[in-house]
Design a protein around this motif. Structure first.
Motif: not given
Length: 228
Positions: A22, A25-26, A38, A134
């Motif tokens: 997470s 990905s962010k 997400d 993700e």
């Protein structure tokens, strides 16, 4: 090609919990000006809805019968990702232990996966500049034609340490046991198991800092864009 006119790039990032998925990905989406989704939050959201509405989550047919009811909307701004169910902000409630302990059971129901997969594809298609998605089955099932697929891994010990850091006061040993159990459930389920796509780039994050993982993924995305 001018950067502003870059082709939209769809990036799938899969892997088990505690690999830094997470956060990575962010940060990658924010750095490259991409949308972010997400997918785990969507499964948590539908699980929260089932629990809140008194659906027996141990009964797959009861879950399947109402899988189409909740309206789930995901905001894709990496700086402020949002999620609502029937207009209610559920970003906090979906992270409770009550939801966490039931999400694997709800996610395993084929009707739930079909519903959420369709939702995920529509969000990805609507992202004008591209998106980082993700989850656990993005590269294999949800977006098999993604421009770039990344599979993050880490040792169970490293993942448990990170996870218990996130879950305040959690016991590392208990967290490790819970992660291994969750992996087994996710990897062995019949519908869209947690699996690495054949064409995914595997990144082992065990010895890397979060910043190093982010840099690695950003580089992979930039190389992919340049080669288009």
């Amino acid at each position: 090609m001018e950067n502003g006119a870059a082709q939209p790039v769809i990036v799938a990032i899969d892997g088990p919990a505690g690999t830094g998925k997470s956060s990575t990905s962010k940060a990658v989406a924010a750095q490259l000006g991409l949308s972010y989704l997400d997918t785990g939050a969507q499964y948590r959201a539908i699980t929260w809805w089932m629990v809140t509405n008194g659906i027996d989550v141990d009964d797959p047919s009861a879950i399947a019968a109402v899988a189409g009811k909740p309206e789930i909307v995901s905001g894709t701004d990496p700086a402020h990702p949002t999620i609502t169910v029937d207009g209610v902000d559920v970003a906090g409630p979906i992270r409770t232990q009550e939801v966490s302990s039931r999400v694997s059971a709800v996610s395993a129901v084929p009707e739930v996966r079909a519903r959420i997969t369709e939702l995920q594809r529509s969000v990805a298609t609507a992202a004008e500049r591209g998106i980082v998605v993700e989850g656990r089955d993005i590269g294999t099932t949800v977006l098999p034609d993604a421009d770039l697929k990344i599979f993050l891994t880490a040792s169970p010990e490293a993942r448990a340490a990170r996870r218990s850091g996130e879950l305040k006061g959690a016991d590392v040993h208990a967290t490790r046991e819970a992660l291994i159990k969750r992996d087994a459930a996710d990897s062995s389920r019949k519908t869209s198991p947690l699996a690495k796509a054949d064409d995914a780039v595997e990144v082992d994050t065990t010895e890397l800092t979060l910043q190093q993982v982010i840099e690695c993924v950003v580089t992979l995305v930039e190389e992919k864009r340049a080669g288009k």
